[in-house]
Design a protein around this motif. Structure first.
Motif, PDB file in Angstrom:
ATOM      1  N   VAL A 275     -15.952 -10.874  -8.643  1.00  0.00           N
ATOM      2  CA  VAL A 275     -15.663 -11.964  -7.696  1.00  0.00           C
ATOM      3  C   VAL A 275     -16.674 -11.936  -6.551  1.00  0.00           C
ATOM      4  O   VAL A 275     -17.434 -10.975  -6.395  1.00  0.00           O
ATOM      5  N   ASP A 276     -16.649 -12.970  -5.731  1.00  0.00           N
ATOM      6  CA  ASP A 276     -17.575 -13.045  -4.600  1.00  0.00           C
ATOM      7  C   ASP A 276     -17.013 -12.362  -3.355  1.00  0.00           C
ATOM      8  O   ASP A 276     -17.729 -11.711  -2.612  1.00  0.00           O
ATOM      9  N   VAL A 277     -15.713 -12.563  -3.130  1.00  0.00           N
ATOM     10  CA  VAL A 277     -15.120 -12.034  -1.899  1.00  0.00           C
ATOM     11  C   VAL A 277     -13.755 -11.386  -2.161  1.00  0.00           C
ATOM     12  O   VAL A 277     -12.948 -11.928  -2.924  1.00  0.00           O
ATOM     13  N   VAL A 278     -13.527 -10.241  -1.512  1.00  0.00           N
ATOM     14  CA  VAL A 278     -12.201  -9.622  -1.534  1.00  0.00           C
ATOM     15  C   VAL A 278     -11.684  -9.695  -0.096  1.00  0.00           C
ATOM     16  O   VAL A 278     -12.366  -9.279   0.840  1.00  0.00           O
ATOM     17  N   ILE A 279     -10.491 -10.274   0.079  1.00  0.00           N
ATOM     18  CA  ILE A 279      -9.907 -10.351   1.432  1.00  0.00           C
ATOM     19  C   ILE A 279      -8.687  -9.432   1.459  1.00  0.00           C
ATOM     20  O   ILE A 279      -7.792  -9.554   0.614  1.00  0.00           O
ATOM     21  N   VAL A 280      -8.675  -8.513   2.403  1.00  0.00           N
ATOM     22  CA  VAL A 280      -7.583  -7.542   2.475  1.00  0.00           C
ATOM     23  C   VAL A 280      -6.732  -7.809   3.727  1.00  0.00           C
ATOM     24  O   VAL A 280      -7.221  -7.757   4.849  1.00  0.00           O
ATOM     25  N   ASP A 281      -5.455  -8.120   3.488  1.00  0.00           N
ATOM     26  CA  ASP A 281      -4.509  -8.355   4.582  1.00  0.00           C
ATOM     27  C   ASP A 281      -3.870  -7.007   4.937  1.00  0.00           C
ATOM     28  O   ASP A 281      -3.371  -6.312   4.056  1.00  0.00           O
ATOM     29  N   THR A 282      -3.917  -6.619   6.194  1.00  0.00           N
ATOM     30  CA  THR A 282      -3.369  -5.303   6.584  1.00  0.00           C
ATOM     31  C   THR A 282      -2.094  -5.457   7.403  1.00  0.00           C
ATOM     32  O   THR A 282      -1.804  -6.542   7.903  1.00  0.00           O
ATOM     33  N   ALA A 283      -1.368  -4.341   7.557  1.00  0.00           N
ATOM     34  CA  ALA A 283      -0.116  -4.405   8.319  1.00  0.00           C
ATOM     35  C   ALA A 283      -0.399  -4.275   9.808  1.00  0.00           C
ATOM     36  O   ALA A 283       0.011  -5.105  10.607  1.00  0.00           O
ATOM     37  N   GLY A 284      -1.145  -3.252  10.175  1.00  0.00           N
ATOM     38  CA  GLY A 284      -1.490  -3.070  11.568  1.00  0.00           C
ATOM     39  C   GLY A 284      -0.302  -3.010  12.511  1.00  0.00           C
ATOM     40  O   GLY A 284      -0.216  -3.767  13.468  1.00  0.00           O
TER      41      GLY A 284
END
Ligand SMILES: Nc1nc2c(ncn2[C@@H]2O[C@H](COP(=O)(O)OP(=O)(O)OP(=O)(O)O)[C@@H](O)[C@H]2O)c(=O)[nH]1
Length: 392
Positions: A275-284
């Protein structure tokens, strides 16, 4: 003699016919089916024999034959239609009306004040107050007022167009019209670009991750999402819904699992699927600064075993003002934030936060959230923003 024999033969024939007729009359009517022997059922040793389907058993071991159960209708599996989102270019222009609605009080207020014939100290105080109230921040407000005072003095009498021009110039200077706001999402050969999305819960982090995925897909990229917010199960479900709509794979882990492991798996999946982009959503979670630092630091380190983190986007809710800014600062201290996604700009008249947040965090606003709709996230364009603020 012959006559007797003939009579006897006739009597025998008549008797036989009569017997045959009686048999036909007395035999049972209707065809009966041959009895069917039930098939022999051999019990499996050690297993209790289950009653055959359609046979109910009661306590007295008497059996009743029930009609076979109606076959449940096969559920129709309709694959979700994959949407093709619109490209990101020109989004802010499309959403300009929304910006104008929320920011026009600020723009109109400033234009009215600066158009007065006499600009005395009270008027300048009012201008200052208007800017402070709109969250522009003290230092940028003072710098703007000073500049405006000098320019107004030089101009003398001012036409409305001149006033507008002056204000536009000052606002653009403070926002930074030359700042590089490019989102770094170009893959590195075989490796995808990685965007880490951080920020306080409730700011619109997951929504922004989903919207960003849509927008990148709309621009022709292939995207994998990492649901590393394992703290809140609903966040992963939410992300899954966003991903399903646009055909982006979502990598998730067990609830309460290690966010770094999900981030790692997401990047691995991104590499595998090219893929071109991996987006990682974090909890923080903001319980302690050290805890946050440990968590986000580990997520970043683990990703860097496989790829480069190209963007760390800090999501900030524009409606929370100074309070939100303080929390955002903690994030900026623990990770190298590369850009800000300012959400809910449609819900506040305090658009000046764009100026103060950039100044306080030292990073540009790259994206703005202008509504709850799936395509209401736009690359930030200072010129369009200021035009919407001041009206045409
Ligand atoms: N009006 C408006 N609402 C927004 C915008 N961005 C997000 N929201 C709304 O803000 C709410 C919170 O968004 P979430 O994405 O769930 O927030 P979050 O930060 O991910 O929260 P956690 O998953 O708990 O971390 C949702 O109702 C969104 O629709 C925006 O730009 N404008």
């Amino acid at each position: 003699m012959e006559g007797y024999l003939g009579i006897i033969a006739i009597i025998v024939v008549v008797a036989l016919l009569a017997a045959g007729g009686m048999f036909l009359l007395l035999r049972p009517r209707g065809k009966s089916a041959p009895p069917v022997e039930p098939p022999e059922v051999r019990p499996v040793p050690g297993e209790e024999q289950a009653p055959p389907a359609g046979v109910a058993q009661d306590d007295d071991a008497a059996t009743t034959t029930l009609p076979p159960p109606a076959k449940p209708a096969e559920p129709m599996v309709v694959p979700p239609a994959v949407e093709i989102p619109p490209p990101s270019a020109g989004r802010m222009v499309r959403l300009r009306a929304r910006l104008a609605r929320s920011q026009s009080t600020l723009g109109k207020g400033l234009l009215d004040l600066l158009s007065r014939d006499r600009l005395d100290d009270d008027t300048w105080d009012e201008i200052e107050e208007t800017l402070i109230t709109a969250d522009v921040g003290v230092a940028p407000t003072q710098a703007m007022v000073e500049e405006l005072r000098t320019k107004v003095k030089v101009l003398g009498s001012r036409t409305p167009a001149e006033v507008r021009g002056l204000l536009k110039e000052q606002l653009l200077t403070q926002i930074g019209s030359d700042t590089d706001r490019t989102l770094h999402v170009k893959p590195h050969g075989e490796r995808p670009a990685v965007v880490l999305v951080v920020g306080v819960n409730g700011t619109g982090k997951t929504t922004t991750t989903g919207k960003l995925a849509r927008s990148l897909i709309g621009d022709g990229n292939k995207v994998v999402l990492g649901a590393a917010d394992t703290f809140r199960a609903a966040a992963a479900d939410q992300l899954q819904t966003w991903g399903d709509r646009v055909g982006a794979e979502v990598v998730r882990g067990p609830e309460g699992g290690d966010p770094a492991s999900v981030a790692f798996d997401a990047v691995a999946k991104g590499i595998e699927d090219k893929v071109d982009v991996v987006i990682v959503d974090t909890a923080g979670r903001l319980h302690t600064k050290t805890g946050l630092m440990d968590e986000l630091g580990k997520v970043k380190r683990v990703i860097e075993k496989k790829a480069t983190v190209d963007e760390v986007l800090l999501v900030l809710d524009a409606t929370t003002g100074q309070n939100g800014m303080r929390q955002a600062q903690v994030f900026a201290e623990v990770v190298d934030v590369t850009g800000i996604a300012l959400t809910k700009l449609d819900g506040t008249a305090k658009g000046g936060i764009i100026i103060s947040v950039q100044r306080e965090l030292g990073v540009p606003v790259k994206l703005v959230g202008l509504g709850e709709g799936p395509d209401d996230l736009a690359p930030f364009d200072p010129e369009v923003f200021v035009d919407a603020l001041l009206g045409d």
